[in-house]
Design a protein around this motif. Structure first.
Motif, short mmCIF file in Angstrom:
data_model
loop_
_atom_site.label_atom_id
_atom_site.label_comp_id
_atom_site.label_asym_id
_atom_site.label_seq_id
_atom_site.Cartn_x
_atom_site.Cartn_y
_atom_site.Cartn_z
N ARG A 46 0.75 -1.19 0.07
CA ARG A 46 0.06 -0.19 0.08
C ARG A 46 0.97 1.17 -0.08
O ARG A 46 0.82 2.14 -0.82
N TRP A 47 2.03 1.21 0.85
CA TRP A 47 2.79 2.29 0.92
C TRP A 47 3.70 2.52 -0.44
O TRP A 47 3.91 3.54 -0.88
N ILE A 50 1.31 4.44 -2.72
CA ILE A 50 1.20 5.75 -2.32
C ILE A 50 2.59 6.77 -2.87
O ILE A 50 2.46 7.58 -3.56
N SER A 54 2.79 9.26 -6.06
CA SER A 54 2.72 10.82 -5.71
C SER A 54 3.33 11.60 -6.54
O SER A 54 2.94 12.82 -6.67
N ILE A 87 -5.01 11.35 -8.60
CA ILE A 87 -5.27 11.44 -7.08
C ILE A 87 -6.07 10.08 -7.01
O ILE A 87 -6.00 9.60 -5.76
N HIS A 88 -6.85 9.41 -8.01
CA HIS A 88 -7.49 8.24 -7.53
C HIS A 88 -6.38 7.09 -7.32
O HIS A 88 -6.46 6.41 -6.28
N ALA A 90 -2.98 7.40 -6.50
CA ALA A 90 -2.16 7.44 -5.24
C ALA A 90 -2.94 7.37 -3.90
O ALA A 90 -2.33 6.84 -3.15
N TYR A 91 -4.15 8.05 -3.95
CA TYR A 91 -4.61 8.27 -2.79
C TYR A 91 -6.03 7.60 -2.48
O TYR A 91 -6.52 7.67 -1.31
N VAL A 92 -6.59 7.01 -3.39
CA VAL A 92 -7.81 6.20 -3.22
C VAL A 92 -7.62 4.67 -3.49
O VAL A 92 -7.89 3.78 -2.50
#
Ligand code: NDP
Length: 251
Positions: A46-47, A50, A54, A87-88, A90-92
């Protein structure tokens, strides 16, 4: 950045696409179901997602805002398409993954950060510095058709990823046969959608920078679709025989 440097960076990215297609056709990129020992230290998947996704948001925005056309309407529309996707991604998307305990090699993350930084640089510079996008471009068929292809691709990608992410119940980490939608025809509609998105972006921007990214995406996820398809057929004896890898009825 000078126009000459911009052109050189674009050609470096096209060369990277050629190297990538040769490499990933021979060696399965080691993440997800193809992760394995021997690729150095690992970090939580997961990380990893991200971190590697990013730069296309943050670095892209930083470079974009320094361009002389940053406040023009067409570059802003193209910026919105780009950021909508990333944005989806990387962060959703990383928080929708049901992959507790799964890891990916730090090497994969570092390579992706390097590629994404190069890609963000050439495309952000294209939009707000070197691209020629007067307000009339809003009615140009290239922008309209390109944006439509991008949005259709994004719809396919989101639907396909959602099907995959819903295959597991909370806590499960195994694999099942995905069904429904474009899975009736191909094993990897998420990759097909991704490819359509960046072809659409290339058409909408009518630029070598956009084309370089579309080529890279094909070079990267095309062979991965073939690997996934082979893996499904080897893993599930009842895998649908008529399902193809990436392009319905063709490949
Ligand atoms: P995958 O299809 O390999 O996996 C997506 C997610 O679904 C993962 O969480 C995976 O779990 C899970 N999953 C996949 N298949 C199954 C199954 N049969 N049963 C249960 N769970 C499953 O995609 P990627 O991870 O390669 O890519 C994710 C997204 O990123 C895609 O939308 C892709 O298009 C995009 N991407 C874009 C790239 C580009 O160059 N522009 C490059 C790479 C990806 P697990 O991780 O445990 O396998």
């Amino acid at each position: 950045m000078s126009p000459e440097l911009h052109t050189i960076l674009i050609w470096i990215q096209i060369a990277a696409a050629l190297v990538t297609v040769l490499l990933v056709s021979r060696v399965r990129a080691p993440y997800g179901r193809h992760n394995r020992v021997g690729w150095g230290p690992q970090l939580p998947a997961r990380w990893g997602w991200i971190a590697m996704e990013s730069p296309p948001i943050l670095l892209f925005l930083w470079i974009y805002l320094r361009g002389p056309h940053a406040a023009d309407v067409v570059p802003l529309v193209l910026l919105a398409l780009w950021q909508l996707h990333y944005i989806h991604r990387a962060y959703v998307f990383p928080f929708r993954m049901r992959n507790s305990g799964k890891t990916m090699p730090v090497l994969v993350v570092l390579l992706a950060i390097a590629f994404n930084s190069l890609n963000a640089t050439i495309n952000a510079t294209q939009l707000s510095r070197f691209g020629d996008y007067p307000a009339q471009w809003l009615l140009d068929p290239r922008l309209i058709v390109g944006a439509a292809i991008f949005l259709v691709g994004m719809g396919i990608n989101l639907h396909a990823d959602t099907v995959l992410l819903n295959l597991r119940r909370p806590g499960e980490t195994g694999y099942k046969i995905p069904k429904g939608g474009l899975y009736r025809f191909i094993s990897c509609p998420n990759y097909l959608g991704e490819i359509l998105e960046w072809i659409g972006f290339a058409v909408a921007t009518w630029s070598m920078a956009g084309l370089a990214f579309a080529l890279y995406t094909i070079a990267n996820v095309g062979p991965r679709a073939l690997s996934h398809h082979r893996w499904y057929r080897e893993t599930f004896p009842d895998y649908p025989k008529r399902r193809r890898a990436l392009i319905p009825f063709v490949l």
